[in-house]
Scaffold this motif. Sequence first.
Motif, PDB file in Angstrom:
ATOM      1  N   THR A  37       0.801  -1.224   0.000  1.00  0.00           N
ATOM      2  CA  THR A  37       0.000   0.000   0.000  1.00  0.00           C
ATOM      3  C   THR A  37       0.838   1.280   0.000  1.00  0.00           C
ATOM      4  OG1 THR A  37      -0.092   0.125   2.416  1.00  0.00           O
ATOM      5  CG2 THR A  37      -1.826  -1.169   1.330  1.00  0.00           C
ATOM      6  N   THR A  38       2.151   1.170   0.186  1.00  0.00           N
ATOM      7  CA  THR A  38       3.076   2.296   0.362  1.00  0.00           C
ATOM      8  C   THR A  38       2.850   3.010   1.700  1.00  0.00           C
ATOM      9  OG1 THR A  38       3.195   2.490  -2.045  1.00  0.00           O
ATOM     10  CG2 THR A  38       4.165   4.287  -0.863  1.00  0.00           C
ATOM     11  N   GLU A  39       1.926   2.488   2.521  1.00  0.00           N
ATOM     12  CA  GLU A  39       1.730   3.087   3.847  1.00  0.00           C
ATOM     13  C   GLU A  39       2.863   2.746   4.802  1.00  0.00           C
ATOM     14  OE1 GLU A  39      -2.918   3.062   4.810  1.00  0.00           O
ATOM     15  OE2 GLU A  39      -2.222   1.213   3.912  1.00  0.00           O
ATOM     16  N   ASN A  40       3.683   1.747   4.449  1.00  0.00           N
ATOM     17  CA  ASN A  40       4.813   1.413   5.318  1.00  0.00           C
ATOM     18  C   ASN A  40       6.033   2.289   5.063  1.00  0.00           C
ATOM     19  OD1 ASN A  40       3.399  -0.646   6.581  1.00  0.00           O
ATOM     20  ND2 ASN A  40       4.079  -2.210   5.128  1.00  0.00           N
ATOM     21  N   SER A  41       5.905   3.304   4.216  1.00  0.00           N
ATOM     22  CA  SER A  41       6.999   4.264   4.062  1.00  0.00           C
ATOM     23  C   SER A  41       7.225   4.976   5.383  1.00  0.00           C
ATOM     24  CB  SER A  41       6.652   5.297   2.982  1.00  0.00           C
ATOM     25  OG  SER A  41       7.578   6.379   3.013  1.00  0.00           O
ATOM     26  N   ALA A  42       8.495   5.079   5.783  1.00  0.00           N
ATOM     27  CA  ALA A  42       8.794   5.811   7.024  1.00  0.00           C
ATOM     28  C   ALA A  42       8.836   7.305   6.769  1.00  0.00           C
ATOM     29  CB  ALA A  42      10.131   5.333   7.585  1.00  0.00           C
ATOM     30  N   ILE A  43       8.668   7.711   5.500  1.00  0.00           N
ATOM     31  CA  ILE A  43       8.885   9.119   5.166  1.00  0.00           C
ATOM     32  C   ILE A  43       7.590   9.861   4.878  1.00  0.00           C
ATOM     33  CG2 ILE A  43      10.092  10.685   3.599  1.00  0.00           C
ATOM     34  CD1 ILE A  43      12.233   8.446   3.366  1.00  0.00           C
ATOM     35  N   GLN A  44       6.729   9.314   4.030  1.00  0.00           N
ATOM     36  CA  GLN A  44       5.496  10.040   3.729  1.00  0.00           C
ATOM     37  C   GLN A  44       4.423   9.122   3.165  1.00  0.00           C
ATOM     38  OE1 GLN A  44       7.175  12.805   0.881  1.00  0.00           O
ATOM     39  NE2 GLN A  44       6.265  11.735  -0.868  1.00  0.00           N
ATOM     40  N   LEU A  45       3.209   9.664   3.153  1.00  0.00           N
ATOM     41  CA  LEU A  45       2.055   8.973   2.581  1.00  0.00           C
ATOM     42  C   LEU A  45       1.986   9.302   1.091  1.00  0.00           C
ATOM     43  CD1 LEU A  45      -0.542   7.373   3.542  1.00  0.00           C
ATOM     44  CD2 LEU A  45      -1.674   9.595   3.601  1.00  0.00           C
ATOM     45  N   THR A  46       1.643   8.322   0.272  1.00  0.00           N
ATOM     46  CA  THR A  46       1.354   8.596  -1.137  1.00  0.00           C
ATOM     47  C   THR A  46      -0.125   8.310  -1.373  1.00  0.00           C
ATOM     48  OG1 THR A  46       3.592   8.004  -1.830  1.00  0.00           O
ATOM     49  CG2 THR A  46       1.890   7.975  -3.525  1.00  0.00           C
ATOM     50  N   ARG A  47      -0.778   9.216  -2.095  1.00  0.00           N
ATOM     51  CA  ARG A  47      -2.204   9.055  -2.383  1.00  0.00           C
ATOM     52  C   ARG A  47      -2.400   8.583  -3.820  1.00  0.00           C
ATOM     53  NH1 ARG A  47      -5.351  11.455   1.463  1.00  0.00           N
ATOM     54  NH2 ARG A  47      -4.132  12.556   3.038  1.00  0.00           N
ATOM     55  N   ASN A  48      -3.492   7.864  -4.036  1.00  0.00           N
ATOM     56  CA  ASN A  48      -3.806   7.362  -5.371  1.00  0.00           C
ATOM     57  C   ASN A  48      -4.359   8.519  -6.214  1.00  0.00           C
ATOM     58  OD1 ASN A  48      -5.106   6.104  -7.618  1.00  0.00           O
ATOM     59  ND2 ASN A  48      -5.199   4.193  -6.446  1.00  0.00           N
ATOM     60  N   PRO A  49      -3.738   8.829  -7.352  1.00  0.00           N
ATOM     61  CA  PRO A  49      -4.218   9.966  -8.155  1.00  0.00           C
ATOM     62  C   PRO A  49      -5.670   9.801  -8.609  1.00  0.00           C
ATOM     63  CG  PRO A  49      -2.073   9.215  -8.948  1.00  0.00           C
ATOM     64  CD  PRO A  49      -2.537   8.207  -7.929  1.00  0.00           C
ATOM     65  N   ALA A  50      -6.151   8.562  -8.700  1.00  0.00           N
ATOM     66  CA  ALA A  50      -7.535   8.337  -9.137  1.00  0.00           C
ATOM     67  C   ALA A  50      -8.546   8.539  -8.007  1.00  0.00           C
ATOM     68  CB  ALA A  50      -7.686   6.928  -9.702  1.00  0.00           C
ATOM     69  N   ALA A  51      -8.076   8.504  -6.763  1.00  0.00           N
ATOM     70  CA  ALA A  51      -8.972   8.660  -5.607  1.00  0.00           C
ATOM     71  C   ALA A  51      -8.089   9.012  -4.416  1.00  0.00           C
ATOM     72  CB  ALA A  51      -9.742   7.370  -5.337  1.00  0.00           C
ATOM     73  N   LEU A  52      -8.125  10.275  -4.013  1.00  0.00           N
ATOM     74  CA  LEU A  52      -7.121  10.762  -3.057  1.00  0.00           C
ATOM     75  C   LEU A  52      -7.264  10.181  -1.661  1.00  0.00           C
ATOM     76  CD1 LEU A  52      -6.922  14.506  -4.161  1.00  0.00           C
ATOM     77  CD2 LEU A  52      -5.303  12.657  -4.671  1.00  0.00           C
ATOM     78  N   ASP A  53      -8.407   9.556  -1.367  1.00  0.00           N
ATOM     79  CA  ASP A  53      -8.555   8.939  -0.050  1.00  0.00           C
ATOM     80  C   ASP A  53      -8.102   7.483  -0.058  1.00  0.00           C
ATOM     81  OD1 ASP A  53     -10.611   8.160  -1.708  1.00  0.00           O
ATOM     82  OD2 ASP A  53     -12.181   8.267  -0.182  1.00  0.00           O
ATOM     83  N   ARG A  54      -7.491   7.065  -1.169  1.00  0.00           N
ATOM     84  CA  ARG A  54      -7.090   5.664  -1.289  1.00  0.00           C
ATOM     85  C   ARG A  54      -5.583   5.525  -1.505  1.00  0.00           C
ATOM     86  NH1 ARG A  54     -11.576   2.081  -1.904  1.00  0.00           N
ATOM     87  NH2 ARG A  54     -13.437   3.352  -1.743  1.00  0.00           N
ATOM     88  N   VAL A  55      -5.094   4.313  -1.197  1.00  0.00           N
ATOM     89  CA  VAL A  55      -3.663   4.035  -1.362  1.00  0.00           C
ATOM     90  C   VAL A  55      -3.357   3.820  -2.842  1.00  0.00           C
ATOM     91  CG1 VAL A  55      -3.497   2.997   0.926  1.00  0.00           C
ATOM     92  CG2 VAL A  55      -3.925   1.534  -1.074  1.00  0.00           C
ATOM     93  N   PRO A  56      -2.087   4.027  -3.223  1.00  0.00           N
ATOM     94  CA  PRO A  56      -1.695   3.775  -4.604  1.00  0.00           C
ATOM     95  C   PRO A  56      -1.303   2.313  -4.847  1.00  0.00           C
ATOM     96  CG  PRO A  56       0.156   4.686  -3.403  1.00  0.00           C
ATOM     97  CD  PRO A  56      -0.992   4.600  -2.418  1.00  0.00           C
ATOM     98  N   GLY A  57      -1.425   1.467  -3.814  1.00  0.00           N
ATOM     99  CA  GLY A  57      -0.853   0.123  -3.897  1.00  0.00           C
ATOM    100  C   GLY A  57       0.623   0.188  -3.552  1.00  0.00           C
ATOM    101  N   GLY A  58       1.268  -0.973  -3.603  1.00  0.00           N
ATOM    102  CA  GLY A  58       2.689  -0.964  -3.249  1.00  0.00           C
ATOM    103  C   GLY A  58       3.328  -2.302  -3.557  1.00  0.00           C
ATOM    104  N   SER A  59       4.604  -2.369  -3.426  1.00  0.00           N
ATOM    105  CA  SER A  59       5.378  -1.335  -2.775  1.00  0.00           C
ATOM    106  C   SER A  59       5.794  -0.183  -3.695  1.00  0.00           C
ATOM    107  CB  SER A  59       6.633  -1.952  -2.160  1.00  0.00           C
ATOM    108  OG  SER A  59       7.496  -2.442  -3.171  1.00  0.00           O
ATOM    109  N   SER A  60       5.711  -0.357  -5.026  1.00  0.00           N
ATOM    110  CA  SER A  60       6.163   0.719  -5.922  1.00  0.00           C
ATOM    111  C   SER A  60       5.053   1.757  -6.108  1.00  0.00           C
ATOM    112  CB  SER A  60       6.587   0.143  -7.277  1.00  0.00           C
ATOM    113  OG  SER A  60       7.493  -0.922  -7.119  1.00  0.00           O
ATOM    114  N   GLY A  61       4.420   2.180  -5.008  1.00  0.00           N
ATOM    115  CA  GLY A  61       3.281   3.078  -5.091  1.00  0.00           C
ATOM    116  C   GLY A  61       3.656   4.473  -5.581  1.00  0.00           C
ATOM    117  N   GLY A  62       4.845   4.951  -5.222  1.00  0.00           N
ATOM    118  CA  GLY A  62       5.264   6.271  -5.690  1.00  0.00           C
ATOM    119  C   GLY A  62       5.461   6.291  -7.191  1.00  0.00           C
TER     120      GLY A  62
END
Lengths: 96, 481
Positions: free
Chosen positions: B131-156
């Motif tokens: 989900t990319t939520e395990n980044s110790a640095i920042q949250l990444t949001r899904n461009p298609a829906a900002l309240d959702r995760v971009p997936g992961g680990s290559s979410g950025g």
Amino acid sequence: MAAEEIDVAYVAQLATIRLTDEEARLFQRQLPVILAYVDKLRCLDVSGIEPTSHGHPVYNVLREDVPEPGLDPERVLANAPARLRDTFKVPRIVES
Amino acid sequence: MELESLTVRTAIDGLRKRQFSSVELTRAVLDAITARDGVIGAYLWVDEADALKQAASADAARAGGADALLLGVPLAIKDILNVEGQPCTCASKILAGYRAPYDATVIARLREAGAVFAGRTNLDEFAMGSTTENSAIQLTRNPAALDRVPGGSSGGSAAAVAGGMALAALGTDTGGSIRQPASFCGCVGLKPSYGRVSRYGLVAFASSLDQIGPMTQTVEDAALLLGVMAGRDPHDATTLDRAVPNYAAALGGDLKGLRLGLPKEYFVAGLDPEVAQRVQEAVESCRRCGAEIVEVSLPHTEYAVATYYILASAEASANLARFDGVRYGHRSAVAAGTPLEMYLNTRAEGFGREVKRRIILGTYVLSSGYYDAYYTHAQRVRTLIRRDFESAFMQCDALLTPVSPDPAYLIGATAEDPLKAYLIDIFTVTANLAGICGLSVPCGTTPAGLPVGLQVLAPAFDEGTLLRIGHVYEQVREVRS
């Protein structure tokens, strides 16, 4: 070999990880759940099945024994958290 | 210039025809990042001056007659691949301050082909997560829906490409980390076969599973980048000495003569009905393009996640032993009388919770008394999973499946239930275990507008077939929702 046997504090020591009390409690609760799940593999009879250690088995890849240049020491040492001349500085290892 | 309308292919054409320069193109990418990334959070590091300097060099080289394939094309790089002189944090505090002293082999090859390295993208710490939520640095949001995760680990990387902030990006895939975020964000993601692309310079997570691949807007772009990245590398003994076809030139035609298999274990209860519908429509499109569709079985699918988490965690626990505060990255400031104290303090401060959890799990399954029961046993089950695919590929040329059982999750939905988070990977870990190649191609959206991905799986080293199928489907795709 029940999954609940895992002693998180002991395994953390093997892994050279110091856990906070909160982390230790959390993992002691979560890891048995994960291990109970992976225990489903036990019901498969794998006698006579060779283990796969790589996605695409390759064995004994050798090259000519010729020295090649390594990274420039200055650039490598630029990342050192602590440095003493051309070495990485660490806490004392040998008894004084 | 209209960055939105550009792909890697059209950017190459535009640069060659001098419709724009690399500096102009790179400037457009940097401006898009400035305009949008404050909300999305795809990038961890961008150095505008450095990127523009690389672009200016590319323009100068072109003025001097050079015409390498990617000359002047800016790319985004997952922050786990070494690019000389740039940071490489793996989204972990333990690599704070590190600057890469060398180029990964894939980077060296892309650099040789003229690429510009514009910035570094977010990921789950050390690529551990979906989900990319395990980044110790920042949250990444899904461009298609900002309240959702971009997936992961290559979410950025997925968010940068889908969000119009990169023409293309590199990701890495150990259990689905390229394909799943590509599916969640609505871009193309290719996991090459094990041994197709060198991992030298990739910070290792699970060495028997890791692969590096392109994340792009089109299948043709993925083919172009793979052609540059693939091939034997003396620095990675697992790479095979096999010819690298011109993947992009081979695209085209239809699917006549191809048999495509639907593994029945991938179309089961638990699969989101809207995802199932989009995938079924994609299957019908492939049938109309001439493919014969057959049902196949991969009977050991239900054991894949368990096998994967034993093997990946075991390998991670060994690979991450190198982070000890001695040679690079973070070292604890707590006074330590011995090296052991320094290691313990450094690793306690530097690693995030998921990384610690997997190191503990991996250490446990490798420890004395448990090694054969867990690790060797899982390696044997891995053989059964590999054989499932060998049998399936005797009946068909490639497989069509969903990438993920669900569309993108709400931020926070899978937090603190690690087993639930691991089960997300059910349809993607199998390709890594079997060493085969896999592609995620967008196949429409749910009624709520969330992207869905079609996964194509092909035998090891048959990326050509994979890309051909993806490309044909992409040309006929009717985007429905």
